[in-house]
Enzyme design. Structure first.
Site, PDB file in Angstrom:
ATOM      1  N   ILE A 161       0.848  -1.189   0.000  1.00 45.71           N
ATOM      2  CA  ILE A 161       0.000   0.000   0.000  1.00 45.71           C
ATOM      3  C   ILE A 161       0.889   1.246   0.000  1.00 45.71           C
ATOM      4  O   ILE A 161       1.757   1.395   0.861  1.00 45.71           O
ATOM      5  CB  ILE A 161      -0.926   0.004   1.236  1.00 45.71           C
ATOM      6  CG1 ILE A 161      -1.652  -1.347   1.338  1.00 45.71           C
ATOM      7  CG2 ILE A 161      -1.901   1.151   1.170  1.00 45.71           C
ATOM      8  CD1 ILE A 161      -2.417  -1.749   0.096  1.00 45.71           C
ATOM      9  N   GLU A 162       0.663   2.122  -0.983  1.00 44.42           N
ATOM     10  CA  GLU A 162       1.550   3.275  -1.135  1.00 44.42           C
ATOM     11  C   GLU A 162       0.802   4.590  -1.325  1.00 44.42           C
ATOM     12  O   GLU A 162       1.364   5.576  -1.802  1.00 44.42           O
ATOM     13  CB  GLU A 162       2.504   3.037  -2.308  1.00 44.42           C
ATOM     14  CG  GLU A 162       3.336   1.774  -2.152  1.00 44.42           C
ATOM     15  CD  GLU A 162       4.485   1.693  -3.141  1.00 44.42           C
ATOM     16  OE1 GLU A 162       4.954   2.748  -3.580  1.00 44.42           O
ATOM     17  OE2 GLU A 162       4.897   0.564  -3.466  1.00 44.42           O
TER      18      GLU A 162
END
Length: 549
Positions: A161-162
């Protein structure tokens, strides 16, 4: 001392066992590769990379769109998906086939959620928990009308997750754990790929509040790259004090070539130096972005993935060699005022270092930290090294044992003899085992399963090969009732633990009988699992990511 050749073989066998044939989540030498984005411009099939011994975990990248249980998620793989369902969900028959091929080779395959580019996230924990069912039914052990990988069942989910929105991921991971319990046929995992800056803005909440198996920490595209302000110690502290899973494995995340990331690519020597400088208590291995880059980047006659695997192996083997040598070459004489079991009149024994871990590499690292010159305590074993097995019929007459807590004075003497002795007083718990009542039975005239049964029955009685207190053949191996194996060293038995998931016993390999560590599930049949390494001598019948740019 055990002959040099035999010692090297034993060390190599103990260390390489877990990675050569079956995935070991507790190993410190695993290599994880992201696959699916073809970042190098040329991407082979997933199965092609799995056929290499250089990698152990493969992360399918990515699921780039997801939000709730009612929205069809979007998969984004450059190759491997030739069809789609009526609602647009990709149908990836080639990847499905390759997943099963990889798993048959002992590799683990996880589906990675997120990536640097995508529209994903949850509005609440409740929504995230609902999406867990979608993931389980589409890709895990559940069932759904639409399964992109068909009958193939992946080994877990990765959170890359970025987008700096951490809502729901801890709840999602926790709910997935509940689904995992519905399928006991295999192990399922959860991983995350945080940026090295701590805490990570996207997965920090997940890592602090959920049971995560692997953290693939991205030491690239950041100020905390390996060649900048390398902050592995910060993550080691997280593993020890913050993570709900104290056994979480940290992976050194690296770009696999200079073109795989904007910054952070380092040469082989830099990686080696970094590994040698860190606290590797929670080390799991190395993560690379990505498979296509790793295999196309040639360094010193091998590809970058192979180079990383070799660095991990060499570093851990080096540590193991020092530790095993210390254990094997150290004896102690224990004198105690306490009265032992009447069946055992002597308190002199072979000194062995024992750890609470069942893994061989963990045992060896403990041996290093508990060296004879340190002030740390160790556990001594006074169990007499007993004679070889009695017959199978007498297996039920196991040796009685008694436990005695005593204050003992320990005198340690290195072998060969040294002019320096270390004497200290310690309060320890010693275990005294009475001499087994079962008689020694020579199993050498038997063969096959009958011989294995004969040996195992005697091992169960606490009887090693030969006499109860000594052995005659240097490097000879036997098993103890607790599943450890014993090596004959200077006429005495030295006990060591088997790797996690294995135990020591005699088993049949073709027409031969081997004695050593083998898979626990095979013990009742006394047969060798296909492909298991022939690591011990015969029984003596004669002598990223598209990650941020």
């Amino acid at each position: 001392m055990i002959p040099t050749l035999v010692l090297k073989q034993v060390i190599s066998a103990l260390f390489l066992f877990s990675t050569a044939q079956a995935f070991d989540a507790a190993s410190k030498t695993n290599v994880a590769l992201y696959w699916g984005q073809n970042s190098a411009g040329t991407q082979e099939r997933l199965s092609t990379y799995c056929e290499s011994d250089a990698a152990d975990i493969f992360l399918l990248s990515f699921m780039t769109t997801f939000s709730n249980a009612d929205t069809v998620p979007t998969l984004n793989f450059v190759t491997g998906c030739s069809g789609q369902f009526s609602d647009g969900l990709l149908q990836c028959d080639e990847i499905a086939e390759d997943i099963q091929t990889c798993q048959s080779l002992g590799k683990k395959v996880l589906l990675s959620l997120g990536g640097a580019i995508g529209n994903y996230g949850f509005s609440s924990d409740l929504v995230a928990e609902g999406f867990a069912g979608t993931l389980w039914n589409m890709f895990g052990g559940g069932s759904a009308d639409e399964r992109p990988f068909g009958d193939a069942v992946i080994d877990g989910f990765d959170f890359d997750i970025e987008n700096r929105n951490s809502t729901g991921y801890a709840a999602l991971a926790t709910k997935l754990r509940e689904y995992y319990t519905q399928d006991s046929s295999k192990d399922y995992y959860i991983s995350a790929a945080p940026q090295c800056v701590y805490p990570d803005a996207s997965t920090g909440d997940l890592l602090a509040n959920a049971d995560v198996d692997f953290a693939f920490v991205q030491f690239y595209n950041n100020d905390c790259n390996v060649d900048k302000e390398f902050i592995w110690d910060v993550w080691a502290d997280f593993a020890a004090h913050t993570s709900p899973n104290k056994d979480i494995k940290l992976y050194l995340g690296l770009p696999a070539s200079s073109s795989a990331a904007t910054t952070g690519y380092v040469d082989v020597d830099t990686v080696r130096n970094a590994l040698e400088s860190i606290d590797n208590t929670n080390l799991g291995g190395i993560m690379l972005w990505d498979a296509s880059q790793a295999f196309s980047n040639k360094v010193g006659g091998e590809n970058y993935a192979e180079a990383m695997k070799n660095i991990l192996t060499d570093t851990q083997r080096s540590n193991a060699t020092v530790s095993v040598t210390t254990v094997i070459s150290t004896t102690y004489t224990e004198s105690s005022s306490s009265v032992m079991s009447s069946a055992s009149s002597t308190s002199a024994g072979k000194g062995t270092f024992v750890s609470s871990s069942s893994g061989v590499s963990s045992y060896l690292s403990v041996a290093t930290s508990s060296s004879v010159v340190s002030s740390s305590s160790f556990v001594s074993s006074n169990t007499p090294a007993s004679s070889e097995p009695s017959s199978a019929a007498s297996a039920s007459s196991a040796a009685p044992s008694s436990s005695v807590t005593a204050t003992s004075t320990l005198t340690l003497q290195p072998t060969p003899p040294s002019t320096t002795l270390l004497t200290r007083t310690t309060s320890s718990t010693s275990s005294a085992t009475a001499t087994p009542s079962a008689a020694y039975t020579d199993c050498s005239s038997l063969s096959g399963v009958e011989k294995a049964q004969c040996l195992n029955a005697n091992f169960a009685n606490g009887l090693f090969n030969g006499s109860p207190d000594s052995c005659s053949t240097e490097g000879e191996i036997a098993c103890s009732p607790d599943g450890s194996f014993a090596i004959c060293n200077f006429g005495k038995w030295v006990k060591m633990q088997c790797a996690a998931g294995t135990t020591c016993y005699a088993y049949v390999q073709n027409s031969d009988v081997d004695v050593g560590c083998n898979y626990e599930a095979q013990k009742n049949s006394f047969t060798k699992r296909d492909g298991f390494m022939d690591i011990f001598k015969r029984s003596p019948s004669h002598s990223h990511h598209a990650h941020r740019a």
